[in-house]
Design an enzyme around this catalytic site. Structure first.
Site, PDB file in Angstrom:
ATOM      1  N   THR A  13       0.620  -1.183  -0.116  1.00  0.00           N
ATOM      2  CA  THR A  13      -0.031   0.028  -0.059  1.00  0.00           C
ATOM      3  C   THR A  13       0.842   1.241   0.248  1.00  0.00           C
ATOM      4  O   THR A  13       0.161   2.348  -0.337  1.00  0.00           O
ATOM      5  CB  THR A  13      -0.866   0.089   1.171  1.00  0.00           C
ATOM      6  OG1 THR A  13      -0.121  -0.220   2.440  1.00  0.00           O
ATOM      7  CG2 THR A  13      -2.029  -1.113   1.238  1.00  0.00           C
ATOM      8  N   SER A  41      -4.410  -2.488   7.025  1.00  0.00           N
ATOM      9  CA  SER A  41      -5.158  -2.749   5.609  1.00  0.00           C
ATOM     10  C   SER A  41      -5.515  -4.054   5.504  1.00  0.00           C
ATOM     11  O   SER A  41      -6.023  -4.340   4.533  1.00  0.00           O
ATOM     12  CB  SER A  41      -3.678  -2.322   4.746  1.00  0.00           C
ATOM     13  OG  SER A  41      -3.301  -1.287   4.832  1.00  0.00           O
ATOM     14  N   ARG A 110      20.846  -4.173   4.590  1.00  0.00           N
ATOM     15  CA  ARG A 110      21.559  -3.887   3.595  1.00  0.00           C
ATOM     16  C   ARG A 110      23.319  -4.209   4.026  1.00  0.00           C
ATOM     17  O   ARG A 110      24.075  -4.576   3.194  1.00  0.00           O
ATOM     18  CB  ARG A 110      21.625  -2.329   3.130  1.00  0.00           C
ATOM     19  CG  ARG A 110      20.093  -2.240   2.279  1.00  0.00           C
ATOM     20  CD  ARG A 110      20.532  -0.812   2.034  1.00  0.00           C
ATOM     21  NE  ARG A 110      19.321  -0.346   1.600  1.00  0.00           N
ATOM     22  CZ  ARG A 110      18.558   0.967   1.806  1.00  0.00           C
ATOM     23  NH1 ARG A 110      18.962   1.485   2.468  1.00  0.00           N
ATOM     24  NH2 ARG A 110      17.380   1.245   1.404  1.00  0.00           N
ATOM     25  N   CYS A 149      17.788   5.126  -1.904  1.00  0.00           N
ATOM     26  CA  CYS A 149      17.159   5.677  -3.163  1.00  0.00           C
ATOM     27  C   CYS A 149      18.310   6.657  -3.649  1.00  0.00           C
ATOM     28  O   CYS A 149      18.243   6.801  -4.963  1.00  0.00           O
ATOM     29  CB  CYS A 149      15.983   6.414  -3.085  1.00  0.00           C
ATOM     30  SG  CYS A 149      15.753   7.339  -1.478  1.00  0.00           S
ATOM     31  N   GLY A 180      10.577  10.299  -1.700  1.00  0.00           N
ATOM     32  CA  GLY A 180      11.551   9.475  -0.958  1.00  0.00           C
ATOM     33  C   GLY A 180      11.067   9.464   0.526  1.00  0.00           C
ATOM     34  O   GLY A 180      11.755   8.191   1.200  1.00  0.00           O
ATOM     35  N   LYS A 205      24.168   6.312   5.174  1.00  0.00           N
ATOM     36  CA  LYS A 205      24.010   5.394   4.129  1.00  0.00           C
ATOM     37  C   LYS A 205      24.862   5.628   2.729  1.00  0.00           C
ATOM     38  O   LYS A 205      25.407   4.888   2.245  1.00  0.00           O
ATOM     39  CB  LYS A 205      22.671   5.247   3.718  1.00  0.00           C
ATOM     40  CG  LYS A 205      21.572   4.638   4.882  1.00  0.00           C
ATOM     41  CD  LYS A 205      20.214   4.478   4.326  1.00  0.00           C
ATOM     42  CE  LYS A 205      19.308   4.779   5.523  1.00  0.00           C
ATOM     43  NZ  LYS A 205      17.809   5.145   5.399  1.00  0.00           N
ATOM     44  N   HIS A 242      15.935  12.095  -7.481  1.00  0.00           N
ATOM     45  CA  HIS A 242      17.030  12.644  -6.324  1.00  0.00           C
ATOM     46  C   HIS A 242      18.003  13.164  -7.306  1.00  0.00           C
ATOM     47  O   HIS A 242      18.437  12.439  -8.170  1.00  0.00           O
ATOM     48  CB  HIS A 242      17.339  11.639  -5.460  1.00  0.00           C
ATOM     49  CG  HIS A 242      16.235  11.186  -4.544  1.00  0.00           C
ATOM     50  ND1 HIS A 242      15.106  11.766  -4.313  1.00  0.00           N
ATOM     51  CD2 HIS A 242      16.462  10.080  -3.669  1.00  0.00           C
ATOM     52  CE1 HIS A 242      14.539  11.350  -3.255  1.00  0.00           C
ATOM     53  NE2 HIS A 242      15.420  10.086  -2.863  1.00  0.00           N
TER      54      HIS A 242
HETATM   55  N1  LIG Z   1      10.206   6.258  -1.049  1.00  0.00           N
HETATM   56  C1  LIG Z   1      11.521   5.955  -1.578  1.00  0.00           C
HETATM   57  O1  LIG Z   1      11.571   6.525  -2.476  1.00  0.00           O
HETATM   58  C2  LIG Z   1      12.289   4.899  -1.221  1.00  0.00           C
HETATM   59  C3  LIG Z   1      13.349   4.444  -1.868  1.00  0.00           C
HETATM   60  C4  LIG Z   1      14.130   3.535  -1.544  1.00  0.00           C
HETATM   61  C5  LIG Z   1      13.666   2.585  -0.128  1.00  0.00           C
HETATM   62  N2  LIG Z   1      12.737   3.136   0.427  1.00  0.00           N
HETATM   63  C6  LIG Z   1      12.519   2.228   1.550  1.00  0.00           C
HETATM   64  O2  LIG Z   1      11.169   1.626   1.221  1.00  0.00           O
HETATM   65  C7  LIG Z   1      10.580   1.365   2.308  1.00  0.00           C
HETATM   66  C8  LIG Z   1       9.251   1.525   2.009  1.00  0.00           C
HETATM   67  O3  LIG Z   1       9.120   3.078   2.016  1.00  0.00           O
HETATM   68  P1  LIG Z   1       7.851   3.903   1.531  1.00  0.00           P
HETATM   69  O4  LIG Z   1       8.300   5.137   1.119  1.00  0.00           O
HETATM   70  O5  LIG Z   1       7.073   3.075   0.438  1.00  0.00           O
HETATM   71  O6  LIG Z   1       7.064   4.046   2.768  1.00  0.00           O
HETATM   72  P2  LIG Z   1       5.454   4.028   3.198  1.00  0.00           P
HETATM   73  O7  LIG Z   1       4.903   4.641   2.066  1.00  0.00           O
HETATM   74  O8  LIG Z   1       5.299   4.824   4.284  1.00  0.00           O
HETATM   75  O9  LIG Z   1       4.787   2.509   3.121  1.00  0.00           O
HETATM   76  C9  LIG Z   1       5.253   1.612   4.052  1.00  0.00           C
HETATM   77  C10 LIG Z   1       4.547   0.308   3.853  1.00  0.00           C
HETATM   78  O10 LIG Z   1       4.805  -0.422   4.813  1.00  0.00           O
HETATM   79  C11 LIG Z   1       3.685  -1.093   5.644  1.00  0.00           C
HETATM   80  N3  LIG Z   1       3.717  -1.237   7.001  1.00  0.00           N
HETATM   81  C12 LIG Z   1       3.944  -0.354   8.102  1.00  0.00           C
HETATM   82  N4  LIG Z   1       3.726  -0.902   9.082  1.00  0.00           N
HETATM   83  C13 LIG Z   1       3.635  -2.377   9.057  1.00  0.00           C
HETATM   84  C14 LIG Z   1       3.705  -3.358   9.756  1.00  0.00           C
HETATM   85  N5  LIG Z   1       3.703  -3.348  11.135  1.00  0.00           N
HETATM   86  N6  LIG Z   1       3.369  -4.713   9.223  1.00  0.00           N
HETATM   87  C15 LIG Z   1       3.258  -4.725   7.858  1.00  0.00           C
HETATM   88  N7  LIG Z   1       3.522  -3.657   7.205  1.00  0.00           N
HETATM   89  C16 LIG Z   1       3.437  -2.602   7.532  1.00  0.00           C
HETATM   90  C17 LIG Z   1       2.535   0.030   5.119  1.00  0.00           C
HETATM   91  O11 LIG Z   1       1.147  -0.828   5.256  1.00  0.00           O
HETATM   92  P3  LIG Z   1      -0.150   0.278   5.724  1.00  0.00           P
HETATM   93  O12 LIG Z   1      -0.474   1.076   4.379  1.00  0.00           O
HETATM   94  O13 LIG Z   1      -1.161  -0.919   5.831  1.00  0.00           O
HETATM   95  O14 LIG Z   1       0.145   0.952   6.893  1.00  0.00           O
HETATM   96  C18 LIG Z   1       3.018   0.635   3.796  1.00  0.00           C
HETATM   97  O15 LIG Z   1       2.510  -0.630   2.933  1.00  0.00           O
HETATM   98  C19 LIG Z   1      11.235   2.052   3.559  1.00  0.00           C
HETATM   99  O16 LIG Z   1      12.073   1.012   4.180  1.00  0.00           O
HETATM  100  C20 LIG Z   1      12.156   2.998   2.858  1.00  0.00           C
HETATM  101  O17 LIG Z   1      13.073   3.522   3.445  1.00  0.00           O
HETATM  102  C21 LIG Z   1      11.807   4.162   0.010  1.00  0.00           C
END
Ligand SMILES: NC(=O)c1ccc[n+]([C@@H]2O[C@H](COP(=O)([O-])OP(=O)(O)OC[C@H]3O[C@@H](n4cnc5c(N)ncnc54)[C@H](OP(=O)(O)O)[C@@H]3O)[C@@H](O)[C@H]2O)c1
Length: 348
Positions: A13, A41, A110, A149, A180, A205, A242
């Protein structure tokens, strides 16, 4: 490939999870069979659970799929993880223990000595760590990670230069997009007309991950590359993409024209193997004096190419330039899908 490989998305999600869903639509090798997220969810239909923030509609087969909890038992062979880092560590381990291949975007594993920090265009041989990982952790699955990222884009020109001229020292200053930080991220009132000069954990990082990625795998461990990086990271009012301003001291000096040629010529295994998500050119060099710009250049190579511009001499170090890359494609979902494609080709 005659039959598609079944895959699931953990954290389906979220911002990264949604990008996985979008990029996996019509993937030639992978079929998305499971979406999973938090208890908030789980049990809901996907379209009710997710605040969809992509420019095309939710793919038809996913809309009404029931979101599952992030527990092993999902009907798929590998899982892509876009989980929040507060929970990713343990959940990803549970899946690997249960025999799944886990392609993670989170920071949790990582830097583990037995976990590949994989960029197929740079260090495909680091997949060799999986043997050590399986022996040490006594599981049949595997955890493979992709970089942070902003590292993901920046490390491509770094690889091209380190392998030809050598990198001794480097200073990087990033301007990182809002997505991000996930959704909803920073409130608009904090960002409008503003720059936030702090992103928690990000500088560490950027200073460590390239040294592992460009390290050498020997006797089951990665010996880190021995250059030094000083990083400054900033959050700016940009949706996606970025940007990094880089100055490098090279092992062997070279004029900007030669650096440009080295970067533009760089290709690697994903191109040779014609992996579906591999861009034709991992690095695109632009000669326009005011590019790259996030708005116009982030989707280069389907969001998988790093765009390098303004290559010029540096009066303090040797060479300086800008790199732009798409943070949720090359920097997250696209990078992880490319990793999975490489692993499929190598029969992991
Ligand atoms: N955004 C970027 O550009 C980017 C790039 C590289 C890496 N990352 C990394 O990728 C990861 C996700 O980032 P994001 O930006 O997509 O974050 P986000 O939009 O906040 O999404 C987080 C996801 O994790 C789920 N989640 C949270 N708590 C949970 C739990 N207790 N059990 C199971 N699922 C849970 C959420 O589900 P619900 O909706 O149900 O709460 C949601 O699907 C992070 O570790 C981030 O550092 C992000």
């Amino acid at each position: 490939m005659s039959k598609k490989v079944t895959v699931g998305v953990l954290g389906a999600t979220g911002a990264v999870g949604q990008k996985f869903i979008k990029l996996l639509e019509n993937h030639p090798w992978f079929e998305l069979t499971e979406v999973a997220a938090s208890d908030r969810s789980a049990g809901k239909r996907y379209q009710e659970a997710a605040v969809w923030r992509q420019y095309s509609p939710i793919p038809e087969p996913i809309k009404n799929k029931t979101v599952k909890p992030c527990e092993p038992g999902l009907d798929c062979r590998l899982v892509f993880s876009g989980l929040d880092s507060s929970v990713a560590g343990e959940i990803e381990e549970n899946f690997a223990r249960a025999g799944y291949i886990v392609l993670s975007n989170s920071k949790n594993h990582r830097m583990d000595a037995d976990v590949p920090l994989l960029v197929p265009d740079i260090n495909p041989d680091h997949l060799g760590l999986i043997k050590t990982q399986r022996e040490r952790r006594r599981w049949t699955g595997a955890i493979v990670t992709n970089p942070n990222c902003s590292t993901s884009g920046m490390v491509l020109p770094m690889a091209a230069l380190h392998r030809t001229l050598g990198i001794r020292r480097m200073i990087v200053t990033t301007m990182q997009a809002l997505t991000g930080a996930g959704y909803p991220g920073h409130p608009a009132v904090d960002m409008l007309g503003n720059v936030i000069p702090f992103i928690g954990g990000e500088e560490e990082k950027l200073e460590a991950e390239p040294r592992k990625i460009l390290g050498t795998l020997r006797d089951g461990t990665v010996q880190f590359a021995d250059f030094k990086i000083s990083a400054h990271t900033n959050r700016v009012f940009v949706e996606d993409g970025h940007m990094a301003c880089i100055s490098i001291e090279l092992g062997k000096k070279a004029p900007p024209t030669e650096v440009a040629r080295i970067l533009a010529d760089y290709t690697s295994l994903p191109q040779e193997m014609k992996l579906p998500t591999a861009p034709e050119r991992p690095i695109l060099v632009t000669e326009e004096r005011d590019r790259p710009q996030p708005k116009f250049d982030r989707d280069a190579g389907g969001g998988m190419s790093a765009v390098v511009g303004r290559i010029r001499e540096c009066p303090v170090f040797d060479i300086r330039f800008l790199v732009l890359s798409h943070n949720t494609v090359r920097g997250a979902a696209g990078g992880a899908i490319l990793n999975a494609e490489l692993m499929e080709r190598f029969n992991y």
